[in-house]
Design a protein around this motif. Structure first.
Motif, mmCIF file in Angstrom:
data_model
loop_
_atom_site.group_PDB
_atom_site.id
_atom_site.type_symbol
_atom_site.label_atom_id
_atom_site.label_comp_id
_atom_site.label_asym_id
_atom_site.label_seq_id
_atom_site.Cartn_x
_atom_site.Cartn_y
_atom_site.Cartn_z
ATOM 1 N N GLY A 136 -12.053 -3.160 1.893
ATOM 2 C CA GLY A 136 -10.563 -2.193 2.192
ATOM 3 C C GLY A 136 -10.226 -1.951 0.874
ATOM 4 N N GLU A 137 -9.036 -1.083 0.751
ATOM 5 C CA GLU A 137 -8.344 -0.483 -0.430
ATOM 6 C C GLU A 137 -6.951 -0.357 -0.142
ATOM 7 O OE1 GLU A 137 -11.859 2.518 -2.301
ATOM 8 O OE2 GLU A 137 -10.017 3.062 -1.815
ATOM 9 N N VAL A 138 -6.173 -0.846 -1.366
ATOM 10 C CA VAL A 138 -4.788 -0.801 -1.358
ATOM 11 C C VAL A 138 -4.458 0.347 -2.589
ATOM 12 C CG1 VAL A 138 -2.645 -1.896 -1.773
ATOM 13 C CG2 VAL A 138 -4.404 -2.973 -0.430
ATOM 14 N N GLU A 139 -3.580 1.070 -2.440
ATOM 15 C CA GLU A 139 -3.148 2.156 -3.578
ATOM 16 C C GLU A 139 -1.877 1.859 -3.700
ATOM 17 O OE1 GLU A 139 -4.285 5.911 -2.262
ATOM 18 O OE2 GLU A 139 -6.218 5.562 -1.990
ATOM 19 N N PHE A 140 -1.478 2.292 -5.100
ATOM 20 C CA PHE A 140 -0.176 2.137 -5.588
ATOM 21 C C PHE A 140 -0.157 3.091 -6.645
ATOM 22 C CE2 PHE A 140 -1.566 -1.360 -7.664
ATOM 23 C CZ PHE A 140 -1.176 -1.402 -8.978
ATOM 24 N N THR A 141 1.087 3.632 -7.071
ATOM 25 C CA THR A 141 1.233 4.541 -8.106
ATOM 26 C C THR A 141 2.219 4.132 -9.195
ATOM 27 O OG1 THR A 141 0.827 6.384 -6.501
ATOM 28 C CG2 THR A 141 1.726 6.935 -8.891
ATOM 29 N N LEU A 142 1.874 4.066 -10.456
ATOM 30 C CA LEU A 142 2.639 3.850 -11.586
ATOM 31 C C LEU A 142 3.217 5.347 -12.152
ATOM 32 C CD1 LEU A 142 1.023 1.031 -13.644
ATOM 33 C CD2 LEU A 142 2.809 0.924 -12.190
ATOM 34 N N THR A 143 4.780 5.357 -12.131
ATOM 35 C CA THR A 143 5.248 6.513 -12.614
ATOM 36 C C THR A 143 5.896 6.506 -14.117
ATOM 37 O OG1 THR A 143 7.553 5.654 -12.251
ATOM 38 C CG2 THR A 143 6.570 6.929 -10.510
ATOM 39 N N THR A 144 5.416 5.439 -14.616
ATOM 40 C CA THR A 144 5.455 5.305 -16.036
ATOM 41 C C THR A 144 4.503 4.464 -16.697
ATOM 42 O OG1 THR A 144 7.908 5.004 -15.959
ATOM 43 C CG2 THR A 144 7.303 4.349 -18.031
ATOM 44 N N GLY A 145 3.689 4.968 -17.659
ATOM 45 C CA GLY A 145 2.602 4.528 -18.202
ATOM 46 C C GLY A 145 2.880 3.336 -19.280
ATOM 47 N N ASP A 197 0.697 -1.247 -0.164
ATOM 48 C CA ASP A 197 0.010 0.035 -0.050
ATOM 49 C C ASP A 197 0.836 0.974 -0.073
ATOM 50 O OD1 ASP A 197 -2.231 1.600 -0.035
ATOM 51 O OD2 ASP A 197 -2.442 1.292 2.242
ATOM 52 N N GLY A 198 0.656 2.132 -0.985
ATOM 53 C CA GLY A 198 1.346 3.505 -1.075
ATOM 54 C C GLY A 198 2.501 3.414 -1.894
ATOM 55 N N ALA A 199 2.879 2.198 -2.433
ATOM 56 C CA ALA A 199 4.134 1.902 -3.282
ATOM 57 C C ALA A 199 4.042 2.899 -4.495
ATOM 58 C CB ALA A 199 4.397 0.720 -3.662
ATOM 59 N N ARG A 200 5.312 3.192 -4.892
ATOM 60 C CA ARG A 200 5.384 3.935 -6.268
ATOM 61 C C ARG A 200 6.425 3.107 -7.129
ATOM 62 N NH1 ARG A 200 4.080 9.198 -6.481
ATOM 63 N NH2 ARG A 200 5.653 9.811 -8.255
ATOM 64 N N LEU A 201 5.878 2.576 -8.171
ATOM 65 C CA LEU A 201 6.557 1.604 -9.197
ATOM 66 C C LEU A 201 6.833 2.299 -10.573
ATOM 67 C CD1 LEU A 201 4.170 -1.397 -8.580
ATOM 68 C CD2 LEU A 201 6.188 -0.776 -7.282
ATOM 69 N N ALA A 202 8.128 2.186 -10.974
ATOM 70 C CA ALA A 202 8.430 2.615 -12.438
ATOM 71 C C ALA A 202 8.120 1.774 -13.335
ATOM 72 C CB ALA A 202 10.005 2.704 -12.346
ATOM 73 N N GLU A 203 8.001 0.231 -13.077
ATOM 74 C CA GLU A 203 7.688 -0.689 -13.900
ATOM 75 C C GLU A 203 6.278 -1.551 -13.137
ATOM 76 O OE1 GLU A 203 9.414 -4.890 -15.751
ATOM 77 O OE2 GLU A 203 10.723 -3.625 -14.511
ATOM 78 N N ALA A 204 5.531 -1.755 -14.324
ATOM 79 C CA ALA A 204 4.196 -2.242 -13.843
ATOM 80 C C ALA A 204 4.310 -3.632 -13.493
ATOM 81 C CB ALA A 204 3.112 -2.005 -14.955
ATOM 82 N N PRO A 205 3.617 -4.203 -12.205
ATOM 83 C CA PRO A 205 3.772 -5.530 -11.948
ATOM 84 C C PRO A 205 2.909 -6.566 -12.761
ATOM 85 C CG PRO A 205 2.188 -4.280 -10.457
ATOM 86 C CD PRO A 205 2.720 -3.448 -11.359
#
Length: 210
Positions: A120-129, A44-52
């Motif tokens: 509940g919810e879990v959020e993460f952010t992709l920095t590269t689309g 939760d709250g992670a920022r990822l440059a590569e999509a899982p």
């Protein structure tokens, strides 16, 4: 005194054993039966440059596959689920379909043994689309002109050029004027002739009278 103390100890041990036995026979309390979320990947709250490739959620107890709902929503409110979830005991894995860069929300809802739903919810952010898919271009039929280009007009053949009549030569303006003025010349000539005849007759009469 010593015998009395021994009886008290024996009685206490017996009561303790009875309490432990009853605790094993009693049903599980609601607090113990309530499932709960324990973790995720991505966290939760992670920022990822590569999509899982997938999103994994972990819980305290086993998940009922037919009653567990998992959704993944991208920044454009579009679904980012790429397939059916896979359940393994207290874990569930959902294939992930990446979209544009931004915030992704993983929402879960599942029942619990005590009847209270767990949400509940879990959020993460992709920095590269993910790269946009190219739109297919319309195919142009082979051998036919395209819709935007007009068909070329056929060039005239030599036989067609020879068969066309030659344009008529224009009549000079002077000839037209002479043709148009010829009737007037005849009229004027007639008047002159009549005047000459009248003059001749007049002189003839005068000569006769003398």
């Amino acid at each position: 005194m010593g015998g009395r103390a021994a009886r008290v100890v024996r009685t206490s041990v017996t009561l303790l054993g009875a309490v432990l036995g009853l605790s094993l026979l009693l049903p599980v309390s609601p607090a113990a039966a309530h499932n709960s979320f324990t973790g995720s990947d991505p966290r939760d709250g992670a920022r990822l440059a590569e999509a899982p490739e997938r999103v994994e959620l972990r819980f305290l107890a086993k998940l009922p596959a037919d009653k567990t709902k998992i959704t993944i929503t991208g920044p454009d409110d579009a679904s980012a689920v790429a397939g059916e979830p896979t359940f393994s005991g207290s874990r569930v894995r959902v294939p992930f379909k990446p979209g544009p860069a931004g915030r992704y929300v993983v929402a879960y809802e599942l029942p619990s043994a005590d009847g209270h739903p767990i949400k509940g919810e879990v959020e993460f952010t992709l920095t590269t689309g993910a790269p946009a898919e190219p739109s297919p271009s319309p195919a142009t039929p082979t051998g036919s002109p395209s819709a935007t280009e007009p068909a070329a007009a056929p060039s005239p053949t030599a036989s067609a050029v020879e068969s066309e009549p030659a344009p008529a030569e224009p009549v000079p303006a002077a000839d037209n004027q002479s043709d148009a003025g010829s009737p007037w010349l005849w009229v004027i000539g007639g008047l002159v002739l009549l005047a000459a005849l009248g003059t001749g007759l007049l002189f003839r009469r005068r000569a006769t009278r003398r």
